[in-house]
Scaffold this motif. Structure first.
Motif, mmCIF file in Angstrom:
data_model
loop_
_atom_site.group_PDB
_atom_site.id
_atom_site.type_symbol
_atom_site.label_atom_id
_atom_site.label_comp_id
_atom_site.label_asym_id
_atom_site.label_seq_id
_atom_site.Cartn_x
_atom_site.Cartn_y
_atom_site.Cartn_z
ATOM 1 N N GLN A 110 0.828 -1.200 0.000
ATOM 2 C CA GLN A 110 0.000 0.000 0.000
ATOM 3 C C GLN A 110 0.868 1.258 0.000
ATOM 4 N N TYR A 111 0.372 2.283 -0.655
ATOM 5 C CA TYR A 111 1.017 3.584 -0.548
ATOM 6 C C TYR A 111 0.781 4.098 0.875
ATOM 7 N N GLU B 38 -2.674 5.255 2.260
ATOM 8 C CA GLU B 38 -3.718 4.260 2.503
ATOM 9 C C GLU B 38 -3.394 3.402 3.718
ATOM 10 N N SER B 39 -2.133 3.022 3.869
ATOM 11 C CA SER B 39 -1.778 2.214 5.032
ATOM 12 C C SER B 39 -1.915 3.021 6.321
ATOM 13 N N ASP C 110 -5.601 3.098 7.102
ATOM 14 C CA ASP C 110 -5.987 1.776 7.605
ATOM 15 C C ASP C 110 -5.547 1.592 9.052
#
Length: 236
Positions: A6-7, A10-11, A14
Protein backbone atom coordinates in the motif's frame (compact mmCIF):
# COMPACT_ATOMS: atom_id res chain seq x y z
CA UNK A 1 1.22 -13.61 -6.40
CA UNK A 2 2.75 -11.13 -3.93
CA UNK A 3 0.44 -8.43 -2.69
CA UNK A 4 1.22 -4.92 -3.92
CA UNK A 5 2.36 -2.79 -0.97
CA UNK A 6 0.00 0.00 0.00
CA UNK A 7 1.02 3.58 -0.55
CA UNK A 8 1.63 5.32 2.78
CA UNK A 9 -1.57 7.38 2.62
CA UNK A 10 -3.72 4.26 2.50
CA UNK A 11 -1.78 2.21 5.03
CA UNK A 12 -1.81 5.16 7.45
CA UNK A 13 -5.57 5.55 7.15
CA UNK A 14 -5.99 1.78 7.60
CA UNK A 15 -3.89 2.06 10.77
CA UNK A 16 -6.19 4.77 12.16
CA UNK A 17 -9.21 2.71 11.11
CA UNK A 18 -7.86 -0.31 12.99
CA UNK A 19 -7.68 1.82 16.13
CA UNK A 20 -11.33 2.77 15.54
CA UNK A 21 -12.34 -0.88 15.14
CA UNK A 22 -10.51 -1.76 18.36
CA UNK A 23 -12.31 0.94 20.33
CA UNK A 24 -15.62 -0.10 18.77
CA UNK A 25 -15.11 -3.75 19.77
CA UNK A 26 -14.51 -2.79 23.40
CA UNK A 27 -17.43 -0.37 23.34
CA UNK A 28 -19.77 -3.14 22.18
CA UNK A 29 -18.33 -5.58 24.73
CA UNK A 30 -18.84 -3.03 27.50
CA UNK A 31 -22.45 -2.45 26.46
CA UNK A 32 -23.05 -6.22 26.29
CA UNK A 33 -21.63 -6.69 29.79
CA UNK A 34 -23.83 -3.87 31.09
CA UNK A 35 -26.89 -5.45 29.50
CA UNK A 36 -26.05 -8.88 30.90
CA UNK A 37 -25.59 -7.40 34.37
CA UNK A 38 -28.92 -5.58 34.15
CA UNK A 39 -30.70 -8.79 33.16
CA UNK A 40 -29.48 -10.46 36.35
CA UNK A 41 -30.71 -7.69 38.70
CA UNK A 42 -33.22 -8.82 41.28
CA UNK A 43 -35.68 -6.03 40.55
CA UNK A 44 -35.98 -7.35 36.99
CA UNK A 45 -36.32 -11.00 37.90
CA UNK A 46 -38.50 -13.00 40.26
CA UNK A 47 -36.14 -15.42 41.99
CA UNK A 48 -37.50 -18.90 42.47
CA UNK A 49 -38.22 -19.71 46.12
CA UNK A 50 -37.35 -23.37 45.62
CA UNK A 51 -34.65 -24.79 47.85
CA UNK A 52 -32.22 -27.68 47.85
CA UNK A 53 -30.37 -29.50 50.62
CA UNK A 54 -26.70 -30.33 50.64
CA UNK A 55 -25.97 -33.82 51.93
CA UNK A 56 -23.27 -34.08 54.52
CA UNK A 57 -23.83 -30.50 55.68
CA UNK A 58 -25.89 -29.32 58.62
CA UNK A 59 -27.32 -25.97 59.65
CA UNK A 60 -27.06 -27.01 63.32
CA UNK A 61 -29.25 -28.98 65.68
CA UNK A 62 -29.56 -31.72 63.08
CA UNK A 63 -31.31 -29.45 60.61
CA UNK A 64 -30.37 -29.91 56.93
CA UNK A 65 -28.48 -27.13 55.21
CA UNK A 66 -30.88 -25.47 52.78
CA UNK A 67 -29.78 -23.45 49.77
CA UNK A 68 -31.69 -21.30 47.28
CA UNK A 69 -29.96 -22.07 43.96
CA UNK A 70 -31.68 -19.45 41.80
CA UNK A 71 -30.94 -16.40 44.01
CA UNK A 72 -27.41 -17.77 44.50
CA UNK A 73 -26.99 -17.89 40.72
CA UNK A 74 -28.25 -14.31 40.32
CA UNK A 75 -25.78 -13.08 42.95
CA UNK A 76 -22.95 -14.90 41.16
CA UNK A 77 -23.99 -13.54 37.77
CA UNK A 78 -24.21 -9.99 39.10
CA UNK A 79 -20.68 -10.31 40.44
CA UNK A 80 -19.27 -11.86 37.26
CA UNK A 81 -21.05 -9.46 34.89
CA UNK A 82 -20.21 -6.50 37.11
CA UNK A 83 -16.53 -7.41 37.06
CA UNK A 84 -16.70 -7.89 33.29
CA UNK A 85 -18.39 -4.52 32.79
CA UNK A 86 -15.72 -2.80 34.89
CA UNK A 87 -12.93 -4.46 32.91
CA UNK A 88 -14.55 -3.77 29.53
CA UNK A 89 -15.09 -0.11 30.46
CA UNK A 90 -11.41 0.22 31.37
CA UNK A 91 -10.38 -1.35 28.08
CA UNK A 92 -12.90 0.74 26.13
CA UNK A 93 -11.57 3.95 27.65
CA UNK A 94 -7.96 3.01 26.91
CA UNK A 95 -8.79 1.99 23.33
CA UNK A 96 -10.85 5.14 22.71
CA UNK A 97 -8.00 7.37 23.91
CA UNK A 98 -5.52 5.48 21.73
CA UNK A 99 -7.87 5.86 18.76
CA UNK A 100 -8.33 9.61 19.29
CA UNK A 101 -4.68 10.30 20.02
CA UNK A 102 -3.52 8.09 17.16
CA UNK A 103 -5.67 10.03 14.71
CA UNK A 104 -4.37 13.31 16.17
CA UNK A 105 -0.78 12.06 15.79
CA UNK A 106 -1.41 11.11 12.16
CA UNK A 107 -2.75 14.60 11.40
CA UNK A 108 0.18 16.35 13.08
CA UNK A 109 2.66 14.09 11.25
CA UNK A 110 1.14 14.91 7.85
CA UNK A 111 1.07 18.62 8.70
CA UNK A 112 4.81 18.42 9.44
CA UNK A 113 5.44 16.92 6.03
CA UNK A 114 6.08 13.39 7.27
CA UNK A 115 4.83 10.29 5.47
CA UNK A 116 4.27 7.66 8.19
CA UNK A 117 2.94 4.35 6.83
CA UNK A 118 1.25 3.53 10.15
CA UNK A 119 0.50 5.14 13.51
CA UNK A 120 3.41 4.68 15.89
CA UNK A 121 3.22 4.61 19.69
CA UNK A 122 5.75 4.61 22.48
CA UNK A 123 5.28 1.85 25.08
CA UNK A 124 5.22 1.75 28.85
CA UNK A 125 7.13 -0.68 31.09
CA UNK A 126 4.57 -3.38 30.29
CA UNK A 127 4.92 -2.90 26.50
CA UNK A 128 1.47 -1.32 26.29
CA UNK A 129 1.05 1.60 23.83
CA UNK A 130 1.07 5.04 25.41
CA UNK A 131 -1.41 7.55 24.02
CA UNK A 132 -0.22 10.59 22.12
CA UNK A 133 -1.15 14.21 22.68
CA UNK A 134 -4.82 14.69 21.84
CA UNK A 135 -4.89 18.26 20.58
CA UNK A 136 -5.16 19.08 16.88
CA UNK A 137 -4.44 22.51 15.37
CA UNK A 138 -3.89 24.06 11.96
CA UNK A 139 -7.12 22.89 10.31
CA UNK A 140 -8.31 26.39 9.46
CA UNK A 141 -9.61 25.35 6.03
CA UNK A 142 -11.43 22.29 7.30
CA UNK A 143 -15.22 22.64 7.62
CA UNK A 144 -15.31 20.12 10.46
CA UNK A 145 -12.77 21.99 12.59
CA UNK A 146 -15.33 23.72 14.89
CA UNK A 147 -17.03 20.42 15.80
CA UNK A 148 -13.62 18.82 16.29
CA UNK A 149 -12.60 21.65 18.60
CA UNK A 150 -15.76 21.35 20.70
CA UNK A 151 -15.29 17.60 21.03
CA UNK A 152 -11.70 18.12 22.15
CA UNK A 153 -12.71 20.72 24.75
CA UNK A 154 -15.33 18.37 26.21
CA UNK A 155 -12.82 15.53 26.42
CA UNK A 156 -10.14 17.80 27.90
CA UNK A 157 -12.56 18.97 30.62
CA UNK A 158 -13.38 15.41 31.60
CA UNK A 159 -9.73 14.36 31.64
CA UNK A 160 -8.85 17.38 33.77
CA UNK A 161 -11.68 16.54 36.18
CA UNK A 162 -10.44 12.95 36.42
CA UNK A 163 -6.91 14.15 37.25
CA UNK A 164 -8.31 16.49 39.90
CA UNK A 165 -10.35 13.64 41.41
CA UNK A 166 -7.26 11.45 41.62
CA UNK A 167 -5.32 14.26 43.28
CA UNK A 168 -8.04 14.80 45.88
CA UNK A 169 -8.47 11.07 46.51
CA UNK A 170 -4.77 10.82 47.38
CA UNK A 171 -5.17 13.32 50.23
CA UNK A 172 -5.24 11.71 53.66
CA UNK A 173 -7.69 14.14 55.24
CA UNK A 174 -10.17 16.05 53.11
CA UNK A 175 -12.00 19.12 54.32
CA UNK A 176 -15.76 19.24 53.78
CA UNK A 177 -15.44 21.51 50.76
CA UNK A 178 -12.73 19.23 49.31
CA UNK A 179 -14.98 16.20 49.72
CA UNK A 180 -17.61 18.10 47.74
CA UNK A 181 -14.99 18.92 45.10
CA UNK A 182 -14.10 15.24 44.87
CA UNK A 183 -17.72 14.30 44.28
CA UNK A 184 -18.13 17.02 41.66
CA UNK A 185 -14.88 16.01 39.95
CA UNK A 186 -16.01 12.38 39.73
CA UNK A 187 -19.29 13.51 38.17
CA UNK A 188 -17.51 15.80 35.70
CA UNK A 189 -15.13 13.01 34.68
CA UNK A 190 -17.91 10.58 33.78
CA UNK A 191 -17.99 9.64 30.13
CA UNK A 192 -14.30 9.93 29.22
CA UNK A 193 -14.51 6.80 27.06
CA UNK A 194 -17.52 8.04 25.09
CA UNK A 195 -16.00 11.51 24.71
CA UNK A 196 -12.70 10.07 23.47
CA UNK A 197 -14.55 7.81 21.05
CA UNK A 198 -16.63 10.70 19.68
CA UNK A 199 -13.53 12.86 19.33
CA UNK A 200 -11.73 10.00 17.61
CA UNK A 201 -14.50 9.68 15.03
CA UNK A 202 -14.21 13.37 14.16
CA UNK A 203 -10.41 13.19 14.13
CA UNK A 204 -10.60 10.20 11.77
CA UNK A 205 -12.60 12.34 9.33
CA UNK A 206 -9.96 15.04 9.66
CA UNK A 207 -7.29 12.48 8.76
CA UNK A 208 -9.09 11.97 5.46
CA UNK A 209 -9.05 15.75 4.94
CA UNK A 210 -5.32 16.17 5.48
CA UNK A 211 -4.68 13.15 3.23
CA UNK A 212 -6.48 14.80 0.31
CA UNK A 213 -3.45 16.66 -1.03
CA UNK A 214 -0.96 13.76 -0.64
CA UNK A 215 -3.47 11.49 -2.40
CA UNK A 216 -3.91 14.01 -5.21
CA UNK A 217 -0.15 14.35 -5.53
CA UNK A 218 0.11 10.58 -5.81
CA UNK A 219 -2.59 10.54 -8.50
CA UNK A 220 -0.71 13.24 -10.46
CA UNK A 221 2.50 11.18 -10.32
CA UNK A 222 0.66 8.09 -11.54
CA UNK A 223 -1.04 10.05 -14.32
CA UNK A 224 2.28 11.55 -15.50
CA UNK A 225 3.91 8.11 -15.41
CA UNK A 226 1.07 6.71 -17.50
CA UNK A 227 1.43 9.51 -20.07
CA UNK A 228 5.19 8.95 -20.21
CA UNK A 229 4.70 5.21 -20.68
CA UNK A 230 2.29 5.80 -23.51
CA UNK A 231 4.67 8.24 -25.15
CA UNK A 232 7.38 5.57 -25.11
CA UNK A 233 5.15 3.10 -26.97
CA UNK A 234 6.29 2.60 -30.55
CA UNK A 235 3.91 3.94 -33.14
CA UNK A 236 2.75 1.65 -35.93
Amino acid sequence: MPKTPQYWTESLFDSVYALYETAREYQLSYLAAQLASAQAEFDRRKPSEGRITLEGHSAGCGRPLLREPHPDALFALLRVYGDAATEMHRRYEEAALLFASGAAWAIRSIQLGHTPPVVSFQTDQYDNPVQHRLSITGLTNYAGAPALGRAYEQLARRLSAADHAVHLAEQSDLADHEAGELHDAHDAAMGIADSAYAYGLLAQKAVNFVLLEPRRARERVIALARVAAQADQPTS
